[in-house]
Scaffold this motif. Structure first.
Motif, PDB file in Angstrom:
ATOM      1  N   ILE A 108       0.871  -1.170   0.000  1.00 40.36           N
ATOM      2  CA  ILE A 108       0.000   0.000   0.000  1.00 40.36           C
ATOM      3  C   ILE A 108       0.909   1.222   0.000  1.00 40.36           C
ATOM      4  CG2 ILE A 108      -1.650   1.386   1.332  1.00 40.36           C
ATOM      5  CD1 ILE A 108      -2.873  -1.210   2.336  1.00 40.36           C
ATOM      6  N   GLY A 109       0.668   2.141  -0.925  1.00 43.56           N
ATOM      7  CA  GLY A 109       1.438   3.373  -1.009  1.00 43.56           C
ATOM      8  C   GLY A 109       0.609   4.563  -0.568  1.00 43.56           C
ATOM      9  N   VAL A 110       1.251   5.494   0.157  1.00 40.48           N
ATOM     10  CA  VAL A 110       0.574   6.696   0.665  1.00 40.48           C
ATOM     11  C   VAL A 110       1.445   7.905   0.371  1.00 40.48           C
ATOM     12  CG1 VAL A 110      -0.254   7.897   2.724  1.00 40.48           C
ATOM     13  CG2 VAL A 110      -0.534   5.426   2.532  1.00 40.48           C
ATOM     14  N   TYR A 125      -3.062   5.514  -1.705  1.00 33.96           N
ATOM     15  CA  TYR A 125      -3.953   6.443  -1.020  1.00 33.96           C
ATOM     16  C   TYR A 125      -3.295   7.816  -0.905  1.00 33.96           C
ATOM     17  CZ  TYR A 125      -6.678   2.464   0.684  1.00 33.96           C
ATOM     18  OH  TYR A 125      -7.445   1.340   0.770  1.00 33.96           O
ATOM     19  N   ILE A 126      -4.115   8.842  -1.068  1.00 34.81           N
ATOM     20  CA  ILE A 126      -3.724  10.180  -0.645  1.00 34.81           C
ATOM     21  C   ILE A 126      -3.794  10.148   0.881  1.00 34.81           C
ATOM     22  CG2 ILE A 126      -4.328  12.643  -0.751  1.00 34.81           C
ATOM     23  CD1 ILE A 126      -5.823  11.852  -3.419  1.00 34.81           C
ATOM     24  N   LEU A 127      -2.983  10.940   1.532  1.00 38.50           N
ATOM     25  CA  LEU A 127      -2.888  10.888   2.993  1.00 38.50           C
ATOM     26  C   LEU A 127      -4.253  10.931   3.676  1.00 38.50           C
ATOM     27  CD1 LEU A 127      -1.178  10.769   5.537  1.00 38.50           C
ATOM     28  CD2 LEU A 127      -0.913  13.249   5.378  1.00 38.50           C
ATOM     29  N   ASP A 128      -5.133  11.833   3.269  1.00 36.88           N
ATOM     30  CA  ASP A 128      -6.455  11.943   3.901  1.00 36.88           C
ATOM     31  C   ASP A 128      -7.267  10.664   3.738  1.00 36.88           C
ATOM     32  OD1 ASP A 128      -5.853  14.506   4.682  1.00 36.88           O
ATOM     33  OD2 ASP A 128      -6.913  15.461   3.032  1.00 36.88           O
ATOM     34  N   GLU A 129      -7.184  10.029   2.581  1.00 34.08           N
ATOM     35  CA  GLU A 129      -7.882   8.759   2.360  1.00 34.08           C
ATOM     36  C   GLU A 129      -7.325   7.681   3.290  1.00 34.08           C
ATOM     37  OE1 GLU A 129      -8.670   9.104  -2.448  1.00 34.08           O
ATOM     38  OE2 GLU A 129      -6.868   8.098  -1.715  1.00 34.08           O
ATOM     39  N   PHE A 130      -6.024   7.670   3.426  1.00 31.69           N
ATOM     40  CA  PHE A 130      -5.374   6.653   4.246  1.00 31.69           C
ATOM     41  C   PHE A 130      -5.762   6.796   5.711  1.00 31.69           C
ATOM     42  CE2 PHE A 130      -1.821   5.111   6.855  1.00 31.69           C
ATOM     43  CZ  PHE A 130      -1.805   3.786   6.444  1.00 31.69           C
ATOM     44  N   ILE A 131      -5.855   8.003   6.205  1.00 31.96           N
ATOM     45  CA  ILE A 131      -6.244   8.219   7.600  1.00 31.96           C
ATOM     46  C   ILE A 131      -7.626   7.623   7.847  1.00 31.96           C
ATOM     47  CG2 ILE A 131      -6.895  10.002   9.277  1.00 31.96           C
ATOM     48  CD1 ILE A 131      -4.517  11.651   8.076  1.00 31.96           C
ATOM     49  N   ASP A 132      -8.543   7.762   6.893  1.00 33.05           N
ATOM     50  CA  ASP A 132      -9.866   7.160   7.023  1.00 33.05           C
ATOM     51  C   ASP A 132      -9.798   5.634   6.967  1.00 33.05           C
ATOM     52  OD1 ASP A 132     -11.001   9.663   7.202  1.00 33.05           O
ATOM     53  OD2 ASP A 132     -11.471   9.771   5.064  1.00 33.05           O
ATOM     54  N   HIS A 161      -7.423   0.154  12.660  1.00 36.63           N
ATOM     55  CA  HIS A 161      -7.067  -1.233  12.979  1.00 36.63           C
ATOM     56  C   HIS A 161      -6.301  -1.958  11.874  1.00 36.63           C
ATOM     57  CE1 HIS A 161      -9.757  -0.371  16.234  1.00 36.63           C
ATOM     58  NE2 HIS A 161     -10.772  -0.260  15.419  1.00 36.63           N
ATOM     59  N   LYS A 162      -5.705  -1.280  10.948  1.00 33.04           N
ATOM     60  CA  LYS A 162      -4.881  -1.925   9.931  1.00 33.04           C
ATOM     61  C   LYS A 162      -3.442  -1.963  10.419  1.00 33.04           C
ATOM     62  CE  LYS A 162      -8.207  -2.431   7.018  1.00 33.04           C
ATOM     63  NZ  LYS A 162      -8.750  -3.711   6.644  1.00 33.04           N
ATOM     64  N   MET A 163      -2.810  -3.107  10.315  1.00 33.36           N
ATOM     65  CA  MET A 163      -1.448  -3.259  10.797  1.00 33.36           C
ATOM     66  C   MET A 163      -0.554  -3.776   9.668  1.00 33.36           C
ATOM     67  SD  MET A 163      -1.792  -2.225  13.878  1.00 33.36           S
ATOM     68  CE  MET A 163      -0.509  -2.776  14.972  1.00 33.36           C
ATOM     69  N   GLU A 218       5.127   3.397  14.384  1.00 35.64           N
ATOM     70  CA  GLU A 218       5.164   2.259  15.319  1.00 35.64           C
ATOM     71  C   GLU A 218       3.754   1.766  15.614  1.00 35.64           C
ATOM     72  OE1 GLU A 218       4.820   0.476  19.299  1.00 35.64           O
ATOM     73  OE2 GLU A 218       4.182   2.510  18.799  1.00 35.64           O
ATOM     74  N   GLN A 219       2.809   2.676  15.680  1.00 39.26           N
ATOM     75  CA  GLN A 219       1.419   2.313  15.965  1.00 39.26           C
ATOM     76  C   GLN A 219       0.766   1.570  14.803  1.00 39.26           C
ATOM     77  OE1 GLN A 219      -0.073   6.212  17.001  1.00 39.26           O
ATOM     78  NE2 GLN A 219       0.288   5.842  19.179  1.00 39.26           N
ATOM     79  N   LEU A 220       1.348   1.660  13.615  1.00 36.64           N
ATOM     80  CA  LEU A 220       0.800   0.969  12.447  1.00 36.64           C
ATOM     81  C   LEU A 220       1.417  -0.414  12.233  1.00 36.64           C
ATOM     82  CD1 LEU A 220       0.762   3.940   9.905  1.00 36.64           C
ATOM     83  CD2 LEU A 220      -1.191   2.982  11.146  1.00 36.64           C
TER      84      LEU A 220
END
Length: 195
Positions: A58-60, A80-87, A91-93, A117-119
């Protein structure tokens, strides 16, 4: 990545006679450490996906135009554009987050590392490439004469050596696992592990 506008990022991504070569060298250095489900943070033109396969990638990026171009070039790959990715990221790891030539453009590297780290899954890795601050003058000179992206060099905010990367990793909740230099020492590769 932190740029004042999409146009700044687009020009930084595309300018410079040696920019495509540098991008490929960063990918080559990072490739052995890319495992499992991969998030390419600051993916630019998306060329990293050629090394890992669309099903694991996945690229952002912040630039809508460059993401649209990547989607057309690499059909079947997720961008994803950054805003799309945030949505999307609830819970995606990921097993690996790649941030190639990203961290030097950010004002707070430890905050970025903590967010990445949270991802990550337990024992996941953050793969970073960043210029060696001792040789930053080479990058600046190359930008002035058109060998490298001038805009990219002007956007550097956080150049760190090994000890700086180690400290930022600890502050961000990760541990420096592997460190090496490449491109005659002008660039650094750091592999951070989620503890």
């Amino acid at each position: 990545m932190v740029f004042s506008s999409s146009e700044d990022y687009m020009s930084a991504e595309l300018n410079g006679l040696l920019s495509p070569f540098l991008r490929q060298q960063r990918i080559r250095a990072a490739r052995p450490y890319l495992r499992g489900r991969i998030l390419d943070w600051g993916c630019g033109n998306g060329s990293l996906c050629e090394s890992v396969g669309a099903s694991h990638y996945i690229g952002v990026d912040i630039n809508p135009q460059i993401i649209e171009a990547a989607r057309h070039k690499y059909i079947g790959t997720t961008f994803y554009i950054l805003d799309e990715f945030i949505d999307f990221t609830h819970h995606k790891m990921f097993d690996t987050v790649a941030a190639l030539a990203v961290i030097e453009h950010l004002p707070e590297p430890s905050g970025f590392i903590h967010r990445m780290e949270q991802l990550l899954v337990p024992n996941g890795r953050l793969v970073l490439t960043t210029p060696n601050p001792m040789l930053d003058w080479v990058h600046g000179l190359g930008g002035l004469i058109g060998l490298f992206a001038k805009e990219s060099h002007q956007e550097h905010q956080s150049l760190m050596d090994r000890s700086g990367i180690t400290q930022a990793a600890l502050e961000g909740g990760m541990v420096l696992e592997t460190y090496t230099r490449f491109l005659l020492g002008a660039n650094q590769l750091a592999i951070l592990r989620k503890g």
